[in-house]
Design an enzyme around this catalytic site. Structure first.
Site, PDB file in Angstrom:
ATOM      1  N   VAL A  83       0.803  -1.224   0.000  1.00  0.00           N
ATOM      2  CA  VAL A  83       0.000   0.000   0.000  1.00  0.00           C
ATOM      3  C   VAL A  83       0.839   1.277   0.000  1.00  0.00           C
ATOM      4  O   VAL A  83       0.303   2.363  -0.158  1.00  0.00           O
ATOM      5  CB  VAL A  83      -1.021   0.029   1.160  1.00  0.00           C
ATOM      6  CG1 VAL A  83      -2.005  -1.131   1.008  1.00  0.00           C
ATOM      7  CG2 VAL A  83      -0.335   0.007   2.517  1.00  0.00           C
ATOM      8  N   VAL A  84       2.164   1.136   0.132  1.00  0.00           N
ATOM      9  CA  VAL A  84       3.018   2.328   0.048  1.00  0.00           C
ATOM     10  C   VAL A  84       3.009   2.885  -1.377  1.00  0.00           C
ATOM     11  O   VAL A  84       3.305   4.053  -1.601  1.00  0.00           O
ATOM     12  CB  VAL A  84       4.482   1.988   0.446  1.00  0.00           C
ATOM     13  CG1 VAL A  84       5.176   1.180  -0.652  1.00  0.00           C
ATOM     14  CG2 VAL A  84       5.274   3.240   0.754  1.00  0.00           C
ATOM     15  N   SER A  85       2.630   2.047  -2.355  1.00  0.00           N
ATOM     16  CA  SER A  85       2.756   2.437  -3.753  1.00  0.00           C
ATOM     17  C   SER A  85       1.429   2.912  -4.350  1.00  0.00           C
ATOM     18  O   SER A  85       0.455   2.166  -4.412  1.00  0.00           O
ATOM     19  CB  SER A  85       3.288   1.246  -4.564  1.00  0.00           C
ATOM     20  OG  SER A  85       3.038   1.422  -5.944  1.00  0.00           O
ATOM     21  N   PRO A  86       1.413   4.186  -4.810  1.00  0.00           N
ATOM     22  CA  PRO A  86       0.168   4.739  -5.357  1.00  0.00           C
ATOM     23  C   PRO A  86      -0.216   4.124  -6.706  1.00  0.00           C
ATOM     24  O   PRO A  86      -1.388   3.859  -6.964  1.00  0.00           O
ATOM     25  CB  PRO A  86       0.470   6.229  -5.505  1.00  0.00           C
ATOM     26  CG  PRO A  86       1.958   6.311  -5.599  1.00  0.00           C
ATOM     27  CD  PRO A  86       2.495   5.162  -4.814  1.00  0.00           C
TER      28      PRO A  86
ATOM     29  N   THR B 199       0.224   1.239  -7.572  1.00  0.00           N
ATOM     30  CA  THR B 199      -0.327  -0.073  -7.277  1.00  0.00           C
ATOM     31  C   THR B 199      -1.806   0.028  -6.937  1.00  0.00           C
ATOM     32  O   THR B 199      -2.594  -0.860  -7.279  1.00  0.00           O
ATOM     33  CB  THR B 199       0.475  -0.741  -6.149  1.00  0.00           C
ATOM     34  OG1 THR B 199       1.853  -0.745  -6.510  1.00  0.00           O
ATOM     35  CG2 THR B 199       0.036  -2.180  -5.920  1.00  0.00           C
TER      36      THR B 199
END
Lengths: 227, 226
Positions: A15-18, A20
């Site tokens: 979830v750190v990756s937008p 994614t």
């Protein structure tokens, strides 16, 4: 005549990756349009970066500046309410997502029916509302928003630091490395006994072609879909 | 009623980059479909990398492996005949594309009507046929295949090493960097509201949206198969 089997699609995500989040929402929308078996696999992007020697794009200043614009354009295109993070280094690197991903790993084990919902709520917290996703309280709130029972949520929080959970997260991350992953999202299509790995949220037309499906743009449910 | 002014689209490119070839062909195909003024701007990707501290993706091993697959898939999707380079470090880094981009800059200065075709022939040499693009013969062959006449070829080749040409290539490269470029292709769309920079060959739906045009996939003249 037997109908063709559903294609297994493994979705490795953090979830750190937008970007994614964008890919996640698209694949969720397409569950009713494509003959696929979407398997959500929470992994740890930080661990993946370590294993592969890759670095986040923002390490090149011009890439970071571009990414800011690119994210907002893509968010509008994909219809995902992404908002730029004010202090990305602090939020994404110093605080990071190890606890969030461990929590999702527990949910995947104990309450897989809630995995999609809790993942979405964690993305919403960090990438739409600018809220914390490290503290127990934050994780609890995210899970609560998907109507999980308090008792179940507490049980999941308690299990987060179990060695089985830590190992499970490690293993999922290693599985991604085995597929050749170097970042997120990593999407693996399983067709005719072989696996095909894709990276990013901008390869849907290619994936559709490979799966013999139709890419109708980010909103397949709309009557007049545009690419 | 007056026709609306075409949207200026600047295309910064270096033939060392295969993704840039995909983008190039798509923009050329869309010329009759989009109300745009496509301006080809040959620049030097090596120079951009140096200035911005960026590195080619293949410096991360698993990125390099992935890129091979991604290139082949994209080549099929865009309908372009790509052959993977056997010794990429030698061809793309050690030999590189400085001479090729100087030659294209010279053509842009003195015989701009050939710029598109010679660019295409250079891409074909390096990325379709695995042939050299650094030697005099290589550059002249590409120009010949692009139907340039002998005297124009000689003129542009001779002027390749002029200060004027070197400065033009430097300037174009700097312009791209000033737009925020860090790689290739760099596409700059000029709208009434300002200019927007795009990187890569996978942002066409967004570019179309900005230009208020329709993206019909890589083959706009076929019956819209995406």
């Amino acid at each position: 005549m037997a109908s063709s089997p559903r294609i297994k699609v493994e979705f490795f995500y953090d979830v750190v990756s937008p970007y994614t989040w964008l890919a996640f929402e698209v694949l969720c929308r397409y569950q009713s349009h494509w003959k696929m078996d979407l398997v959500l696999r929470p992994f740890y992007l930080g661990g993946l970066m370590n294993a592969t020697g890759n670095r986040p794009p923002m390490m090149v200043p011009k890439k970071g500046l571009y990414m800011h614009k690119d994210l907002l354009r893509n968010a509008a295109y994909f219809g995902v309410p992404l908002k730029a993070i004010e202090d990305p280094f602090n939020v994404m690197i110093e605080k990071g997502t190890l606890r969030a991903q461990r929590f999702l790993t527990v949910v995947a084990h104990e309450h897989p029916e809630h995995l999609e919902g809790v993942s979405r709520e964690l993305w919403r917290r960090i990438w739409s509302l600018g809220e914390d996703i490290v503290e127990d309280e934050s994780l609890h709130l995210a899970a609560k928003a998907t109507n999980m029972e308090d008792a179940d949520i507490q049980k999941c929080l308690n299990m987060m630091n179990d060695s089985t959970i830590k190992l499970s997260l490690k293993k999922t991350t290693e599985d991604a490395v085995e597929y050749g992953a170097f970042g997120a999202p990593t999407i693996v299509l399983h067709l005719n006994g072989r696996s095909e790995m894709f990276f990013g949220s901008d390869r849907f037309p290619l994936m559709a072609e490979m799966m013999n499906e139709k890419w109708k743009g980010p909103f397949p449910d709309m009557i007049k879909s545009s690419l | 009623m007056a026709a609306t002014t075409p949207t200026k689209v600047e295309f910064y490119f270096d033939v060392v980059s295969p993704y840039t070839w995909f983008c190039f062909e798509v923009l050329c195909r869309y010329r009759p479909y989009w109300n745009m003024d496509l301006v080809l701007r040959p620049f030097f990707l090596g120079g951009v990398m140096k200035t911005t501290g960026n590195k080619p993706p293949m410096t991360v091993a698993s990125k390099g492996f992935y890129m091979q697959k991604d290139l082949i898939r994209n080549a099929a999707y865009f309908g372009i005949d790509i052959k993977l380079i056997e010794d990429p470090y030698n061809v793309l880094v050690q030999k590189g594309s400085l001479r090729a981009m100087k030659f294209l800059t010279s053509i842009n200065l003195h015989c701009p009507m050939y710029l598109e075709n010679v660019s295409r022939e250079l891409w074909r040499r390096i990325w379709s046929k695995g042939e050299d693009i650094t030697e005099e013969n290589s550059l002249k062959e590409a120009a010949k295949t692009a139907q340039m006449n002998e005297s124009d070829i000689e003129k542009c080749f001779k002027k390749m090493d002029d200060t004027e040409t070197k400065e033009a290539l430097k300037r174009t490269t700097q312009e791209a960097v000033d737009y925020g470029a860090f790689g290739a292709p760099t596409v700059v769309v000029h709208t009434k509201e300002g200019q927007e920079m795009f990187f890569g060959s996978d942002r066409f739906p967004l570019i179309a949206q900005l230009m208020k045009e329709v993206w019909k996939g890589p083959f706009p003249d076929k019956n819209s198969k995406l």
